[in-house]
Every structure is written in structure tokens, then in C-alpha cells.
Design a protein around this motif. Structure first.
Motif, PDB file in Angstrom:
ATOM      1  N   ASN A  87     -84.521 -83.511  24.070  1.00 22.33           N
ATOM      2  CA  ASN A  87     -85.918 -83.940  24.112  1.00 22.33           C
ATOM      3  C   ASN A  87     -86.850 -82.730  24.214  1.00 22.33           C
ATOM      4  O   ASN A  87     -86.394 -81.581  24.261  1.00 22.33           O
ATOM      5  CB  ASN A  87     -86.134 -84.979  25.227  1.00 22.33           C
ATOM      6  CG  ASN A  87     -85.951 -84.398  26.627  1.00 22.33           C
ATOM      7  OD1 ASN A  87     -86.140 -83.198  26.838  1.00 22.33           O
ATOM      8  ND2 ASN A  87     -85.594 -85.245  27.587  1.00 22.33           N
ATOM      9  N   THR A  88     -88.137 -83.003  24.218  1.00 20.35           N
ATOM     10  CA  THR A  88     -89.145 -81.941  24.208  1.00 20.35           C
ATOM     11  C   THR A  88     -88.926 -80.967  25.371  1.00 20.35           C
ATOM     12  O   THR A  88     -88.898 -79.748  25.191  1.00 20.35           O
ATOM     13  CB  THR A  88     -90.553 -82.583  24.306  1.00 20.35           C
ATOM     14  OG1 THR A  88     -90.741 -83.397  23.157  1.00 20.35           O
ATOM     15  CG2 THR A  88     -91.638 -81.545  24.381  1.00 20.35           C
ATOM     16  N   ILE A 110     -91.619 -74.704  32.753  1.00 20.36           N
ATOM     17  CA  ILE A 110     -91.507 -75.503  31.529  1.00 20.36           C
ATOM     18  C   ILE A 110     -92.692 -76.473  31.439  1.00 20.36           C
ATOM     19  O   ILE A 110     -93.353 -76.572  30.397  1.00 20.36           O
ATOM     20  CB  ILE A 110     -90.161 -76.255  31.497  1.00 20.36           C
ATOM     21  CG1 ILE A 110     -89.016 -75.237  31.412  1.00 20.36           C
ATOM     22  CG2 ILE A 110     -90.101 -77.231  30.315  1.00 20.36           C
ATOM     23  CD1 ILE A 110     -87.648 -75.809  31.738  1.00 20.36           C
ATOM     24  N   ASP A 111     -92.987 -77.142  32.537  1.00 16.32           N
ATOM     25  CA  ASP A 111     -94.128 -78.061  32.541  1.00 16.32           C
ATOM     26  C   ASP A 111     -95.425 -77.317  32.242  1.00 16.32           C
ATOM     27  O   ASP A 111     -96.308 -77.815  31.545  1.00 16.32           O
ATOM     28  CB  ASP A 111     -94.236 -78.770  33.897  1.00 16.32           C
ATOM     29  CG  ASP A 111     -93.205 -79.893  34.021  1.00 16.32           C
ATOM     30  OD1 ASP A 111     -92.552 -80.211  33.007  1.00 16.32           O
ATOM     31  OD2 ASP A 111     -93.045 -80.439  35.128  1.00 16.32           O
ATOM     32  N   ASN A 112     -95.511 -76.107  32.766  1.00 16.71           N
ATOM     33  CA  ASN A 112     -96.699 -75.293  32.552  1.00 16.71           C
ATOM     34  C   ASN A 112     -96.880 -74.966  31.059  1.00 16.71           C
ATOM     35  O   ASN A 112     -97.977 -75.075  30.512  1.00 16.71           O
ATOM     36  CB  ASN A 112     -96.550 -74.019  33.389  1.00 16.71           C
ATOM     37  CG  ASN A 112     -97.823 -73.232  33.440  1.00 16.71           C
ATOM     38  OD1 ASN A 112     -97.975 -72.291  32.674  1.00 16.71           O
ATOM     39  ND2 ASN A 112     -98.743 -73.632  34.307  1.00 16.71           N
ATOM     40  N   ALA A 113     -95.776 -74.596  30.399  1.00 18.51           N
ATOM     41  CA  ALA A 113     -95.847 -74.290  28.959  1.00 18.51           C
ATOM     42  C   ALA A 113     -96.183 -75.558  28.166  1.00 18.51           C
ATOM     43  O   ALA A 113     -96.979 -75.518  27.219  1.00 18.51           O
ATOM     44  CB  ALA A 113     -94.526 -73.694  28.473  1.00 18.51           C
ATOM     45  N   MET A 119     -98.455 -81.091  25.553  1.00  9.00           N
ATOM     46  CA  MET A 119     -97.268 -81.897  25.219  1.00  9.00           C
ATOM     47  C   MET A 119     -96.578 -82.465  26.454  1.00  9.00           C
ATOM     48  O   MET A 119     -95.506 -83.068  26.342  1.00  9.00           O
ATOM     49  CB  MET A 119     -96.256 -81.044  24.432  1.00  9.00           C
ATOM     50  CG  MET A 119     -96.594 -80.826  22.972  1.00  9.00           C
ATOM     51  SD  MET A 119     -96.578 -82.359  22.001  1.00  9.00           S
ATOM     52  CE  MET A 119     -94.830 -82.739  21.963  1.00  9.00           C
ATOM     53  N   LEU A 120     -97.182 -82.286  27.611  1.00  9.86           N
ATOM     54  CA  LEU A 120     -96.527 -82.719  28.848  1.00  9.86           C
ATOM     55  C   LEU A 120     -96.173 -84.207  28.820  1.00  9.86           C
ATOM     56  O   LEU A 120     -95.093 -84.618  29.226  1.00  9.86           O
ATOM     57  CB  LEU A 120     -97.435 -82.389  30.032  1.00  9.86           C
ATOM     58  CG  LEU A 120     -96.805 -82.364  31.418  1.00  9.86           C
ATOM     59  CD1 LEU A 120     -95.551 -81.495  31.465  1.00  9.86           C
ATOM     60  CD2 LEU A 120     -97.816 -81.856  32.446  1.00  9.86           C
ATOM     61  N   GLU A 121     -97.086 -84.993  28.269  1.00 10.55           N
ATOM     62  CA  GLU A 121     -96.857 -86.448  28.267  1.00 10.55           C
ATOM     63  C   GLU A 121     -95.760 -86.854  27.281  1.00 10.55           C
ATOM     64  O   GLU A 121     -95.325 -88.013  27.280  1.00 10.55           O
ATOM     65  CB  GLU A 121     -98.156 -87.192  27.946  1.00 10.55           C
ATOM     66  CG  GLU A 121     -98.669 -86.865  26.558  1.00 10.55           C
ATOM     67  CD  GLU A 121    -100.002 -87.528  26.238  1.00 10.55           C
ATOM     68  OE1 GLU A 121    -100.090 -88.746  26.364  1.00 10.55           O
ATOM     69  OE2 GLU A 121    -100.942 -86.792  25.876  1.00 10.55           O
ATOM     70  N   HIS A 122     -95.320 -85.910  26.445  1.00 11.86           N
ATOM     71  CA  HIS A 122     -94.264 -86.229  25.469  1.00 11.86           C
ATOM     72  C   HIS A 122     -92.932 -85.584  25.852  1.00 11.86           C
ATOM     73  O   HIS A 122     -92.035 -85.469  25.017  1.00 11.86           O
ATOM     74  CB  HIS A 122     -94.673 -85.769  24.069  1.00 11.86           C
ATOM     75  CG  HIS A 122     -95.968 -86.350  23.610  1.00 11.86           C
ATOM     76  ND1 HIS A 122     -96.147 -87.705  23.412  1.00 11.86           N
ATOM     77  CD2 HIS A 122     -97.166 -85.757  23.333  1.00 11.86           C
ATOM     78  CE1 HIS A 122     -97.399 -87.917  23.015  1.00 11.86           C
ATOM     79  NE2 HIS A 122     -98.031 -86.765  22.973  1.00 11.86           N
ATOM     80  N   ALA A 143     -91.748 -70.776  22.797  1.00  7.28           N
ATOM     81  CA  ALA A 143     -92.036 -69.344  22.732  1.00  7.28           C
ATOM     82  C   ALA A 143     -92.849 -68.893  23.949  1.00  7.28           C
ATOM     83  O   ALA A 143     -92.601 -67.832  24.520  1.00  7.28           O
ATOM     84  CB  ALA A 143     -92.783 -69.025  21.442  1.00  7.28           C
ATOM     85  N   LEU A 144     -93.802 -69.721  24.371  1.00  8.73           N
ATOM     86  CA  LEU A 144     -94.714 -69.320  25.462  1.00  8.73           C
ATOM     87  C   LEU A 144     -94.026 -69.295  26.816  1.00  8.73           C
ATOM     88  O   LEU A 144     -94.403 -68.508  27.701  1.00  8.73           O
ATOM     89  CB  LEU A 144     -95.900 -70.281  25.536  1.00  8.73           C
ATOM     90  CG  LEU A 144     -96.874 -70.215  24.374  1.00  8.73           C
ATOM     91  CD1 LEU A 144     -97.853 -71.373  24.465  1.00  8.73           C
ATOM     92  CD2 LEU A 144     -97.605 -68.880  24.354  1.00  8.73           C
ATOM     93  N   VAL A 145     -93.026 -70.149  27.010  1.00  8.59           N
ATOM     94  CA  VAL A 145     -92.394 -70.279  28.315  1.00  8.59           C
ATOM     95  C   VAL A 145     -91.750 -68.964  28.743  1.00  8.59           C
ATOM     96  O   VAL A 145     -91.569 -68.695  29.918  1.00  8.59           O
ATOM     97  CB  VAL A 145     -91.368 -71.444  28.295  1.00  8.59           C
ATOM     98  CG1 VAL A 145     -90.086 -71.056  27.564  1.00  8.59           C
ATOM     99  CG2 VAL A 145     -91.043 -71.920  29.697  1.00  8.59           C
ATOM    100  N   ARG A 146     -91.443 -68.110  27.758  1.00  6.12           N
ATOM    101  CA  ARG A 146     -90.784 -66.843  28.072  1.00  6.12           C
ATOM    102  C   ARG A 146     -91.745 -65.816  28.680  1.00  6.12           C
ATOM    103  O   ARG A 146     -91.326 -64.813  29.232  1.00  6.12           O
ATOM    104  CB  ARG A 146     -90.120 -66.276  26.817  1.00  6.12           C
ATOM    105  CG  ARG A 146     -88.946 -67.157  26.367  1.00  6.12           C
ATOM    106  CD  ARG A 146     -88.582 -66.935  24.910  1.00  6.12           C
ATOM    107  NE  ARG A 146     -88.437 -65.528  24.547  1.00  6.12           N
ATOM    108  CZ  ARG A 146     -87.378 -64.790  24.830  1.00  6.12           C
ATOM    109  NH1 ARG A 146     -86.364 -65.303  25.459  1.00  6.12           N
ATOM    110  NH2 ARG A 146     -87.333 -63.535  24.465  1.00  6.12           N
TER     111      ARG A 146
END
Ligand code: ADP
Ligand code: MG
Length: 229
Positions: A87-88, A110-113, A119-122, A143-146
């Protein structure tokens, strides 16, 4: 600042010479005909191609011999595939860890990214349940989570239509500004980036050079680009 000094790369029958400087916290377009070496350039900066000579300097450190994971760089490749069975949330978790069992400790990041790309709701949806734009946002979140300061985007939104692509480019602009990222983005349509950046790197005839001023280049392209543009 990212400085690539007199680097040469040789792959079987292809070679590329690179000499360029990228301003910190800027967005720079990368243009050039198909097969000219744009992806090869990103592979090299990301650490997936060995240098034959020259150096890569990021904030006064030579990073040219570091392993990919040690470099301050994330590359989002052209095919930006999401795994269909994840999933996402899990797809984004893969930006941080290959051990999905371990992802609870990364939940905040992850939630922050996911939040940054809206896209949090998905989080619980699978790629087959997402629109093209939502898939693009998920890949961007991975990509951003890194949290690397240099983000290289290799035609990441080429599968999207012009309207959605514009929306994604504006999102990249907003996020990179907020997070002080330095971004390079490969595009086939430099005019499309006119609202997003001013600088452009040209990859043609076995060399990568620049930056050039985007508007001036479009007005007065060098011979190596005039056919292509
Ligand atoms: P672009 O992204 O600008 O379309 P690429 O960087 O993918 O171009 O490819 C540049 C050239 O390098 C092409 O001629 C391609 O065939 C060649 N090439 C790419 N990867 C390899 C490789 N691993 N080994 C040998 N040749 C390669
Ligand atoms: Mg390519």
C-alpha cells in the motif's frame, strides 16, 4: 553547491564528459536528446556509475567515491514503480528501509512525507486504487522521506498528462523551497519548466554543461539542441 569537475564516464560504447555547477537550493532543468546521457549523468551523481576521472564536490566535500547510500542524494527514476502488492504507506516506507517489519519506528517520518504530498488519507490504498497523480505523489513521498538535500528527478511525471504534470512540478517547487532542497529535473519540454526554474543543464554531443539561462537558451539554442527543441 554541487560542483562536478571534469568528470568522464565510459560505458561500453558511450562516453560522457561533465563539467558543471549547480546552485544550492535551486531547481535546475536537465535537457538533451534521447540517449544523450541524462540518466547516465544522474546515475553518476547518485553513485551508480564509477568515475574514470574528475571529482564531485558537495558543500566542500568530495563525494565522488562514496557508496550511493552514503551520498546526500535521492534519485527518483523515470519508471518510479510502486510495488503493486504494497500500500501507499509501505511503498513510502521502502524509501527508508527494506525491512518492512521494522517500519513502525519510522511511522512519524513516513506520515510526515505523506502529508507533504497530501497522500496521508490514502495510506492504506494499493497502487491499483490510485490515480496517476496520486501514484506520482506517492513516488515523490518515497523520495522525500529520505531527507537528502539533493533530489534528482529523472522524468518522473512523464506518464502523466500536461495538466497533472504541471501540478506535480508546482508541488516539487513548493516542497523543495520549504525543505531547502537542491533539485535537478530531466525534462523533454523545457518550456514547461519556465515557471519552476531558470537554470538548465544541457546534455548533448557527449558533454553535460551549464547551467545556462533557460529563457535565453530557448530563444537562441546551440546547434546541438536546435533540432531537438
Ligand atoms: P538519456 O537518459 O539521455 O536518454 P541514457 O543516459 O539512458 O540517455 O543513455 C546514454 C547512452 O548510454 C545510450 O547510448 C545508452 O545506450 C548508453 N548506456 C546506458 N546505460 C548503459 C550501460 N549500463 N552500459 C552501456 N551503455 C549504456
Ligand atoms: Mg533517460
Amino acid at each position: 553547491m554541487l560542483k562536478i569537475n571534469n568528470v568522464t564516464i565510459k560505458l561500453k560504447s558511450f562516453h560522457l564528459k561533465i563539467d558543471l555547477t549547480i546552485k544550492p537550493k535551486s531547481i535546475t532543468a536537465v535537457i538533451g536528446p534521447s540517449g544523450s546521457g541524462k540518466s547516465t549523468l544522474f546515475d553518476m551523481i547518485g553513485g551508480f556509475n564509477q568515475l574514470d576521472s574528475g571529482s564531485i564536490i558537495w558543500e566542500n566535500n568530495d563525494i565522488g567515491n562514496l557508496e550511493p547510500a552514503q551520498r546526500p542524494i535521492t534519485v527518483l527514476f523515470q519508471d518510479n514503480n510502486l510495488f503493486p502488492h504494497l500500500n501507499t504507506y509501505q511503498n513510502v516506507a521502502l524509501g527508508l528501509t527494506t525491512k518492512l517489519k521494522n517500519h513502525e519506528k519510522f511511522k512519524y517520518k513516513i506520515d510526515n512525507a505523506l502529508e507533504k504530498v497530501d497522500m496521508l488519507e490514502h495510506s492504506n490504498k494499493y497502487p491499483s486504487e490510485l490515480s496517476g497523480g496520486q501514484k506520482g505523489r506517492t513516488a515523490l513521498a518515497r523520495a522525500l522521506v529520505r531527507k537528502k538535500p539533493l533530489l534528482l528527478l529523472d522524468e518522473p511525471f512523464s506518464a502523466l498528462g500536461p495538466g497533472l504534470r504541471r501540478e506535480m512540478l508546482n508541488l516539487v517547487k513548493e516542497i523543495s523551497h520549504k525543505n531547502k532542497l537542491t533539485v535537478m529535473i530531466v525534462t523533454h519540454d523545457p518550456a514547461e519548466l519556465a515557471d519552476v526554474c531558470q537554470d538548465v543543464i544541457v546534455v548533448a554531443e557527449n558533454t553535460a554543461t551549464g547551467p545556462y539561462h533557460l529563457q535565453e537558451l530557448l530563444k537562441n539554442p546551440p546547434k546541438s539542441l536546435s533540432d531537438y527543441l
